[in-house]
Each structure stands twice: as C-alpha cells, then as structure tokens.
Design a protein around this motif. Structure first.
Motif, PDB file in Angstrom:
ATOM      1  N   ASP A   1       3.384  -3.019   7.640  1.00 15.37           N
ATOM      2  CA  ASP A   1       3.360  -1.599   7.297  1.00 15.37           C
ATOM      3  C   ASP A   1       3.778  -1.364   5.859  1.00 15.37           C
ATOM      4  OD1 ASP A   1       2.677   0.045   9.729  1.00 15.37           O
ATOM      5  OD2 ASP A   1       4.191  -1.331  10.570  1.00 15.37           O
ATOM      6  N   LEU A   2       4.715  -2.209   5.424  1.00 17.45           N
ATOM      7  CA  LEU A   2       5.200  -2.124   4.048  1.00 17.45           C
ATOM      8  C   LEU A   2       4.046  -2.354   3.075  1.00 17.45           C
ATOM      9  CD1 LEU A   2       8.244  -1.962   2.988  1.00 17.45           C
ATOM     10  CD2 LEU A   2       7.885  -4.318   2.347  1.00 17.45           C
TER      11      LEU A   2
ATOM     12  N   ASN B   1       0.866  -2.234   3.711  1.00 16.99           N
ATOM     13  CA  ASN B   1      -0.113  -1.170   3.911  1.00 16.99           C
ATOM     14  C   ASN B   1       0.220   0.040   3.056  1.00 16.99           C
ATOM     15  OD1 ASN B   1      -2.318  -1.673   5.410  1.00 16.99           O
ATOM     16  ND2 ASN B   1      -1.334  -1.307   7.407  1.00 16.99           N
ATOM     17  N   THR B   2       1.483   0.435   3.131  1.00 18.96           N
ATOM     18  CA  THR B   2       1.924   1.620   2.401  1.00 18.96           C
ATOM     19  C   THR B   2       1.797   1.412   0.892  1.00 18.96           C
ATOM     20  OG1 THR B   2       3.538   1.922   4.138  1.00 18.96           O
ATOM     21  CG2 THR B   2       3.817   3.254   2.165  1.00 18.96           C
TER      22      THR B   2
ATOM     23  N   ILE C   1      -2.079   3.560   5.238  1.00 23.70           N
ATOM     24  CA  ILE C   1      -1.213   4.402   6.069  1.00 23.70           C
ATOM     25  C   ILE C   1      -0.370   3.519   6.976  1.00 23.70           C
ATOM     26  CG2 ILE C   1      -1.180   6.193   7.871  1.00 23.70           C
ATOM     27  CD1 ILE C   1      -4.011   6.999   6.591  1.00 23.70           C
ATOM     28  N   ALA C   2       0.927   3.795   7.043  1.00 19.28           N
ATOM     29  CA  ALA C   2       1.818   3.035   7.908  1.00 19.28           C
ATOM     30  C   ALA C   2       1.771   3.592   9.318  1.00 19.28           C
ATOM     31  CB  ALA C   2       3.247   3.096   7.380  1.00 19.28           C
TER      32      ALA C   2
ATOM     33  N   GLU D   1       4.846   7.906   9.913  1.00 18.22           N
ATOM     34  CA  GLU D   1       4.800   8.640   8.643  1.00 18.22           C
ATOM     35  C   GLU D   1       6.125   8.552   7.898  1.00 18.22           C
ATOM     36  OE1 GLU D   1       3.643  13.055   7.203  1.00 18.22           O
ATOM     37  OE2 GLU D   1       2.770  12.393   9.104  1.00 18.22           O
TER      38      GLU D   1
ATOM     39  N   TRP E   1       8.148   6.072   7.777  1.00 20.38           N
ATOM     40  CA  TRP E   1       8.228   4.794   7.065  1.00 20.38           C
ATOM     41  C   TRP E   1       7.584   4.919   5.688  1.00 20.38           C
ATOM     42  CZ3 TRP E   1       6.573   0.868  11.464  1.00 20.38           C
ATOM     43  CH2 TRP E   1       7.625   0.831  12.416  1.00 20.38           C
ATOM     44  N   GLN E   2       6.447   5.632   5.695  1.00 22.21           N
ATOM     45  CA  GLN E   2       5.725   5.810   4.437  1.00 22.21           C
ATOM     46  C   GLN E   2       6.587   6.542   3.417  1.00 22.21           C
ATOM     47  OE1 GLN E   2       1.798   6.750   5.558  1.00 22.21           O
ATOM     48  NE2 GLN E   2       1.177   7.312   3.483  1.00 22.21           N
ATOM     49  N   THR E   3       7.253   7.606   3.872  1.00 16.94           N
ATOM     50  CA  THR E   3       8.117   8.367   2.982  1.00 16.94           C
ATOM     51  C   THR E   3       9.262   7.501   2.470  1.00 16.94           C
ATOM     52  OG1 THR E   3       7.692  10.194   4.488  1.00 16.94           O
ATOM     53  CG2 THR E   3       9.331  10.564   2.752  1.00 16.94           C
TER      54      THR E   3
ATOM     55  N   VAL F   1       9.447   4.273   2.126  1.00 15.72           N
ATOM     56  CA  VAL F   1       8.997   3.257   1.156  1.00 15.72           C
ATOM     57  C   VAL F   1       8.610   3.899  -0.162  1.00 15.72           C
ATOM     58  CG1 VAL F   1       7.226   1.546   0.651  1.00 15.72           C
ATOM     59  CG2 VAL F   1       8.283   1.592   2.904  1.00 15.72           C
ATOM     60  N   LEU F   2       7.762   4.934  -0.099  1.00 19.23           N
ATOM     61  CA  LEU F   2       7.208   5.475  -1.343  1.00 19.23           C
ATOM     62  C   LEU F   2       8.206   6.329  -2.124  1.00 19.23           C
ATOM     63  CD1 LEU F   2       3.527   6.375  -0.466  1.00 19.23           C
ATOM     64  CD2 LEU F   2       4.418   4.402  -1.713  1.00 19.23           C
TER      65      LEU F   2
END
Lengths: 342, 265
Positions: A36-37, A39-40, A45-46, A49, A51-53, A55-56
């Motif tokens: 997922d990391l 991917n993001t 898309i992870a 959602e 997780w995405q926030t 990381v980014l």
C-alpha cells in the motif's frame, strides 16, 4: 585533481539512502503494508484512505525534511571545518545554532515581553526562517569579527561557545518574562521535530535549501585552496575575503532555515564530515560535498526512524537522538589516537 | 645605479617596507631600488630580523608596501589583481600547511587553480604541467602519499613542485631550507639552480646559507641595517660587502675562501 574512483562508494551510499528512506516511511504508530505504501507513493490508491493521508501528508514530508536537514547541517559543518581549519568546528559548536534559537526565541517569547507588535499568535511561514537566519548570521558575524582579532583557532572555538552561553542566557531572561503558553511553544520547538511541516512550508524550506546548496557548489574550488591556508589560497588567485563571506552567508542561511523549521539539531553538522573523511579518505571537496550530503541525509533518516519508536505511539525528540548518536562519535574522535583532519 | 640589465622582470622604485599599525609606522628598510632579470637565481641574505621575509612578503603582495612602487614587467603591483598575479608569481611559504588528507598529487595539482574551471577540472595541459613539475622535482615515487607522511625535505620538494605547476615566471621561496640538514639543503639549492637554468624562471629565495648562496646563486641581495647590496657573489666580495653582515666579534669574512670563518673564542 587526480583521485581514486569513488563511484562505487557513491552508488553504495545512494542505495543505502533509498533503503533508509523507505524504512523511515514504512515505520510509524500505524502499520501500513509495504504494498500500500508503494501504491500510494506511485500515485495509486491504498486500501484505506487514512493510510494514504498518513503517508502523503505526514510521513513523506517528514522523510524529505529529514533528508534536507541532515544533508544541510552536514554541509554547513564541512564548510565551517574547512574555513576555520578546525576539526571541531560546526554550526552547533560555533554558536550559530544558538543564534538561530535566539532569533526564534525573540520571535516567540519576545512578543509578550516587547508587546504585540513583533508577532502575536500566528507565526507566519516566513517570519520564523527569517528570524532564525538573522539570529544565526548575527552570532556568526560576531564570531568572525572575534576570529579576526585572535586568529588562534582554539580561542575562536571558545568564543563560539561563549556566544552560545550568552544567547542561552538572553533566552532564559526572555523566558522568565514570558507567558507559560509561549514558553511551551518555544520549548517544543527546541526539542526539534521533523514532522511539523506542511507541504507549503516544505516548499519554502526546499527552495532556500536548494539556493544554499547551489551556492555551495560554487565554493568547491576556493574550499580546496583553503586546505593550504589563506596565504596560499590568495597566491592561487582566490579572493579569500569574498569567499569567506560567501561561506559565512550560506552557512548562516542554511543553519538558520534548518533550525527554524526543525529546531536546533545537535551534532550532525560536526560528526558527519568526519564520518565522510574516514570513509572516503579524502579532503577534496568535490568528493566530500556530495559525500557529507548523502551521509548526513542518511544519518538523520536513521535517527528519525529510531525517534518514532516503531510500533509505539510515542515519539522522542529528534534532538535527543542525534545527541545520543553524535556525542559518542565526537568523544571517539578525540580519544582515538589517529590524527583528525580538516 | 646605471641600468645595464636586459629583460628586467621585477623592479622596485624607492620601495620602503615595514609594518603599519594604525598611527604607528615601523619602517624596516627604505628606498630600495632593485632590478631583477629573467632567468636568475637570487638569494636574499641578512641576519635574523633584518627584513628578508618582510621584503618577500611585500613583493608577493601578502603585505602592503609603506611607500614606493613594485613593478612586474613594467606593471605596477598595485594594479595587478590577485587573479592576474597568480599567473605571474608563485610562492613557497614557511607557514605549516593545515592538517588535511591531501595527497602529494592533489597538492601539486592545486597549483593549477589559476587555470582550471569553476569545479577544478584538470585539462590535458594542466596534467602535463603537473607531471612536468613532479618530474623536475623528482617526487614521482611520493605521488600517492599523503603530504603529512613526508619528511621535511620531501615536503619542501613537493611545495616547490606545486609552485612549479603554477607555471609562473617568478617563484619566491621564504627560507626553503629552514628545517633541513646540510644534505637536503644542498639538494634544494641545486634543484632550484637546475630549475632556473632549465626553465628560465626567476627564483628568489631568502636564506641563511651564506656559503651555499655564494657558490650557487647568480645574484645576492644583502640586507643590512639601513642599506642593501645587490650583485653577483664576485662583485659583492670585491666590494667587501659581506664584511659587516654579522657583528664582527664572532665571525669574519675571508675573501680568499669566500666564506665566513669563526674567530678564535
């Protein structure tokens, strides 16, 4: 200059840097699968959602900050050590970081002492780095003026340390008259933190950092001539005064902006150039500049990974970790019987 | 002084040297008028503290002249920028080099800085000049050593190689044999002599080696309290210039032997 081929060293270090970058991003209080990391990071898309926030908006800017802070401080340390021809010089020892702290203290604490006209509640994006750079520049100029009079490098270091104590004394006085919330704000800043930067602030940081590093590239030739001492440098056609001023200016801006955004981070600037010289056995700045930048970035990524205490929800102050790491290195350097170089 | 000299590369006019601190001016030697030709090996002699280093430092723009002018090929030193001077004049100083991990080759290569680009990239010509300097000073076997590993004699040859690589018409050396034994002193003197005859450079040194200078230098500049003599060793012996170089209660100059003899104590 003819020298050994260091390509292998650089490739090895770059690979390590990438590895530690990913290690740093994958660690944290929330565990995120590596897939997922990736991917993001690659714009996908992870699974979740949130997780995405994470990381980014949190981990990525923090890792980038670590790279900028680590490499920037190490470059400053190298510049100071060559300029002062002293292996113990560094932004921290010479009181430059303390100067930056003073700038920030006046900004945060001074508002209650001098009234609201300085800055009240919200400290804007630009005011913090400007105050820190001004403070750094002020102390560095004072050290330089003193350095002109004494010339003895040992005295210069002691003078740097004295300016460091002077600034902390001023900060204590300011703190004494300040309100608890502001003292707390300043104290948290002084613990050091790499994680507080928004993308917006990071872009300001990156811009100033980039300008500083670009300027440093133009210094490679004079820095190498400084290895022979000022008189030889002059006889090689180098404008010693001009280049000394450029070095001081770049160091104070870089240290200032780094200290402003991440707090006063100790020891990295002093220790990393020595690690680079040991690894590369060279004093040539064409080799050393990229080397200290790579190693510095890596060291701070590692320190930050340790500071977040993986799998726990606590984070230690980054400044404590760099000192825990840096102090033994400096002691080892001094105790070691081999000679230490500039 | 009537000017019979040709191809004058360095000239001073009414030059006064010394130290200036705010209001206090201390003149060491005044009204120096020198004419120095291309391709000469010149030794500056005189007792300690007489102003040898001050003169060399003034000639190389490390310190300011009190008054008068210095001219390199008719151009006033005041109007020569550091950048330009670095292609006319190179130095070997007495000061210790700061500690670093520079190799001998890197140190010699730094002599090419006036000609290299912003990142110090060595061109084919630079490498040729470096190799020539290393060959002339016979330090090829030291090339990859760090300079702190060298003996004083070796280091002095490396510093001369660095000055040679700078490819200037004049090289000024401040006491190049100060820490050396007799063997290495003679080696340095003969190296400098050889460089002058093979490369047509002008080499100016300050020294305490009176005997060697008389034997090997083309011209000697004798500095004394308030006056000076410049001439070939023969001319200076003829005019008894060496006579009162040192105070007479310890040594005297023997004109036949061309050297100082210790008096019976």
């Amino acid at each position: 200059m003819e020298h050994k081929n260091y390509t292998k060293h650089f490739i090895f270090l770059s690979v390590l840097l990438v590895v530690f970058f990913f290690v740093n991003i994958s660690l944290g209080s929330v565990s995120i699968p590596f897939k997922d990391l990736l991917n993001t990071l690659s714009g996908g898309i992870a699974t979740k959602e949130s997780w995405q926030t994470i990381v980014l908006d949190f981990r990525l800017p923090k890792a980038i900050t670590a790279i900028l802070v680590g490499s920037g401080l190490s470059i400053c340390g190298l510049l100071m050590q060559t300029l002062f021809r002293n292996p113990l010089a560094g932004p921290f020892v010479l009181g430059i970081s303390s100067g930056a702290s003073l700038g920030v203290a006046i900004l945060i604490l001074g508002s209650s002492v001098f009234g609201g006209f300085l800055l009240t509640n919200s400290v804007s994006n630009w005011s913090l780095p400007i105050a820190a750079s001004l403070g750094a520049f002020l102390v560095l100029s004072a050290v330089i003026i003193a350095a002109h009079k004494v010339r003895n490098t040992m005295s210069i270091l002691i003078i740097g340390l004295m300016f460091g104590s002077l600034t902390s004394a001023v900060i204590s006085v300011l703190a004494y008259f300040s309100e608890a919330t502001q003292i707390q704000q300043y104290l948290f800043w002084s613990f050091g933190s790499l994680g507080n930067l928004s993308w917006n602030e990071l872009s300001i940081f990156g811009l100033i950092y980039g300008l500083g590093v670009l300027g440093t590239l133009s210094l490679i030739k004079p820095l190498n001539s400084f290895l022979l001492g000022e008189n030889y440098a002059k006889s090689l056609g180098i404008n010693v005064k001009k280049n000394r001023n450029i070095i001081l200016l770049i160091t104070s801006i870089l240290t200032g902006v780094i200290t402003a955004f991440s707090g006063p981070i100790a020891f990295v600037g002093l220790a990393v150039p020595h690690i680079a010289r040991l690894l590369f056995t060279s004093s040539n700045h064409k080799i050393l500049l990229p080397a200290v930048a790579l190693i510095g970035a890596m060291v701070l990524l590692i320190c930050d990974s340790i500071a977040q205490l993986p799998t726990s929800e606590f984070t230690l102050p980054i400044n404590a970790i760099t000192s825990l790491f840096g102090a033994p290195v400096v002691i080892w350097l001094l105790v070691r019987k081999k000679r230490i170089f500039v | 002084m009537e000017s019979l000299k040709k191809n004058i590369i360095l000239k001073t006019e009414q030059l006064s040297i010394g130290y200036q601190q705010k209001k206090d001016t201390q003149i060491v030697i005044s009204d120096i008028n020198l004419e120095i030709e291309k391709g000469k090996f010149i030794a500056v002699l005189g007792k300690n503290g007489i102003g040898k280093s001050t003169l060399l430092r003034t000639l190389s723009k490390v310190q300011k002249a009190i008054s008068g002018g210095i001219f390199y090929q008719q151009k006033n030193l005041k109007e020569i920028t550091e950048k330009e001077l670095s292609t006319k004049l190179s130095l070997v100083l007495t000061e210790r080099l700061p500690e670093s991990q520079l190799t001998v080759y890197e140190l010699v290569a730094l002599g090419r800085q006036p000609y290299t680009n912003w990142i110090d990239k060595l061109s084919k010509k630079d490498i040729e000049k470096i190799d020539f300097a290393i060959h002339q000073t016979e330090i090829n076997h030291l090339k990859n050593k760090r300079f702190y590993e060298l003996s004083d004699g070796q280091l002095q040859r490396v510093l001369i190689a660095r000055a040679l690589a700078q490819d200037t018409e004049i090289i000024i050396l401040d006491e190049p044999t100060a820490h050396l034994d007799l063997h290495h002193t003679i080696k340095i003197f003969s190296l400098l002599k050889k460089l002058v005859s093979e490369t047509q450079k002008t080499i100016i040194i300050s020294s305490h080696q009176v005997n060697l200078s008389i034997q090997l230098a083309d011209e000697i500049l004798l500095l004394k309290e308030n006056n000076y003599h410049l001439g070939t060793p023969k001319e200076l012996t003829k005019t008894n210039a060496f006579e009162n170089l040192f105070s007479k209660d310890l040594v005297y100059f023997n004109n036949d032997l061309q050297q100082f003899i210790i008096k019976d104590i």
